[in-house]
Design an enzyme around this catalytic site. Structure first.
Site, PDB file in Angstrom:
ATOM      1  N   ASN A   9      39.895  38.606  32.626  1.00  0.00           N
ATOM      2  CA  ASN A   9      39.006  39.638  33.161  1.00  0.00           C
ATOM      3  C   ASN A   9      39.825  40.817  33.686  1.00  0.00           C
ATOM      4  O   ASN A   9      39.598  41.320  34.778  1.00  0.00           O
ATOM      5  CB  ASN A   9      38.108  39.063  34.264  1.00  0.00           C
ATOM      6  CG  ASN A   9      36.952  39.981  34.616  1.00  0.00           C
ATOM      7  OD1 ASN A   9      36.701  40.960  33.932  1.00  0.00           O
ATOM      8  ND2 ASN A   9      36.256  39.670  35.693  1.00  0.00           N
ATOM      9  N   GLU A  35      40.239  39.222  27.152  1.00  0.00           N
ATOM     10  CA  GLU A  35      39.768  40.280  28.044  1.00  0.00           C
ATOM     11  C   GLU A  35      40.935  40.885  28.835  1.00  0.00           C
ATOM     12  O   GLU A  35      40.946  40.904  30.054  1.00  0.00           O
ATOM     13  CB  GLU A  35      38.655  39.767  28.979  1.00  0.00           C
ATOM     14  CG  GLU A  35      37.654  40.846  29.293  1.00  0.00           C
ATOM     15  CD  GLU A  35      36.398  40.367  30.011  1.00  0.00           C
ATOM     16  OE1 GLU A  35      35.612  41.244  30.407  1.00  0.00           O
ATOM     17  OE2 GLU A  35      36.191  39.143  30.167  1.00  0.00           O
ATOM     18  N   ASP A 148      37.512  32.552  24.733  1.00  0.00           N
ATOM     19  CA  ASP A 148      36.238  32.595  25.446  1.00  0.00           C
ATOM     20  C   ASP A 148      35.146  32.771  24.394  1.00  0.00           C
ATOM     21  O   ASP A 148      34.970  33.851  23.850  1.00  0.00           O
ATOM     22  CB  ASP A 148      36.256  33.753  26.441  1.00  0.00           C
ATOM     23  CG  ASP A 148      34.926  33.972  27.133  1.00  0.00           C
ATOM     24  OD1 ASP A 148      33.987  33.175  26.894  1.00  0.00           O
ATOM     25  OD2 ASP A 148      34.817  34.942  27.903  1.00  0.00           O
ATOM     26  N   ASN A 150      31.970  32.412  24.992  1.00  0.00           N
ATOM     27  CA  ASN A 150      30.746  32.905  25.637  1.00  0.00           C
ATOM     28  C   ASN A 150      29.519  32.082  25.253  1.00  0.00           C
ATOM     29  O   ASN A 150      28.406  32.601  25.177  1.00  0.00           O
ATOM     30  CB  ASN A 150      30.527  34.392  25.320  1.00  0.00           C
ATOM     31  CG  ASN A 150      31.069  35.296  26.422  1.00  0.00           C
ATOM     32  OD1 ASN A 150      30.805  35.061  27.595  1.00  0.00           O
ATOM     33  ND2 ASN A 150      31.846  36.301  26.055  1.00  0.00           N
ATOM     34  N   HIS A 245      37.179  33.387  35.373  1.00  0.00           N
ATOM     35  CA  HIS A 245      37.455  32.221  34.540  1.00  0.00           C
ATOM     36  C   HIS A 245      38.628  31.455  35.129  1.00  0.00           C
ATOM     37  O   HIS A 245      39.292  31.919  36.059  1.00  0.00           O
ATOM     38  CB  HIS A 245      37.837  32.651  33.119  1.00  0.00           C
ATOM     39  CG  HIS A 245      36.736  33.306  32.346  1.00  0.00           C
ATOM     40  ND1 HIS A 245      36.115  32.711  31.267  1.00  0.00           N
ATOM     41  CD2 HIS A 245      36.156  34.528  32.485  1.00  0.00           C
ATOM     42  CE1 HIS A 245      35.200  33.533  30.779  1.00  0.00           C
ATOM     43  NE2 HIS A 245      35.202  34.636  31.496  1.00  0.00           N
TER      44      HIS A 245
END
Length: 256
Positions: A9, A35, A148, A150, A245
């Site tokens: 992130n 990310e 990830d 999602n 995360h």
């Protein structure tokens, strides 16, 4: 061989929270990042190089958005960026790395939480990703897929599943895609070793979700079934905090 995958992130934000010290103490063989939210020139690659790693980055054209990276002290025979579809590759969503007889894929799957347009984009990426993997494995059948996704695959992978059936990340069509994908011949490495509930890799920043362990498991290491004999362990490092995360880990034999 230890592989770690981690949605940061924002790599610069994570570094400000001690990511570098944690990495130097952990020293995985391969570190897959999602990310990054950074361009390559904004990433402190020298810190990795000083520890004996090479790094590879696929950033989004839009600054401060998306992006993936792989940091490795195992040499790669080949590294490719993207899946060959401009609208996805412009968002920096995938890196492929070959090592010996095995191929590693690091991908950051789109989120559909911003509305119908992005949900449709996500569903398109899921199908494009599956097509890409099916083509790839014709020549490279031994695959490690991480990132990830999602998506929470099964009710065990999300808190209060009955409350989330209409929420992006746990939609029936997303979970049906996951069913179809693993049926192609892939194993969820964490579930290969652990069938316990309440093990998550992402928590909302809202309402103390992480402290209460109200989370989702959306970060995975999937391996082609032909690699299962090489698996040695898998885990979720839910006590590591640099992001919303946490890292997920795979231990396996070194590729031939």
């Amino acid at each position: 061989m230890t592989l770690i995958s981690y949605n940061l992130n924002g790599i610069r934000s994570a570094c400000s929270k001690g990511l570098g010290d944690w990495f130097a103490a952990t020293l995985p063989d391969i570190f897959c990042i999602q990310e990054t939210k950074a361009q390559p020139e904004q990433i402190d690659c020298k810190s990795f190089e000083q520890l004996g790693y090479q790094s590879y980055w696929h950033s989004a054209q839009r600054k401060g958005y998306s992006g993936v990276g792989i940091v490795s002290r195992i040499p790669f025979d080949r590294v490719d960026f993207g899946i060959g579809i401009e609208k996805f590759d412009a968002e920096g969503r995938l890196i492929r790395a070959d090592m010996g007889d095995t191929t590693l894929i690091c991908s950051y799957f789109p989120s559909g939480t911003m509305g119908d347009v992005r949900q449709a984009f996500k569903m398109e990426y899921l199908e494009a990703f599956a097509d890409y993997i099916c083509r790839l494995r014709q020549d490279r059948p031994k695959l490690i897929l991480t990132g990830d996704f999602n998506i929470c695959h099964k009710p065990i992978d999300i808190n209060n599943p009955e409350k989330h059936t209409g929420v992006s990340g746990f939609l029936p069509e997303e979970r049906e895609w996951f069913d179809r994908f693993v049926a192609l011949g892939f194993t969820d490495s964490f579930r290969h070793f652990c069938d316990r509930p309440n093990r998550y890799s992402w928590w909302s920043y809202r309402a103390g979700s992480r402290h209460r362990n109200v989370g989702w498991r959306i970060d995975y290491f999937l391996v082609s079934d032909n690699l299962c004999p090489r698996l040695q362990g898998a885990d979720i490092l839910d006590q590591v905090v640099h992001s919303d995360h946490c890292p997920v880990v795979l231990h396996m034999e070194v590729p031939h």
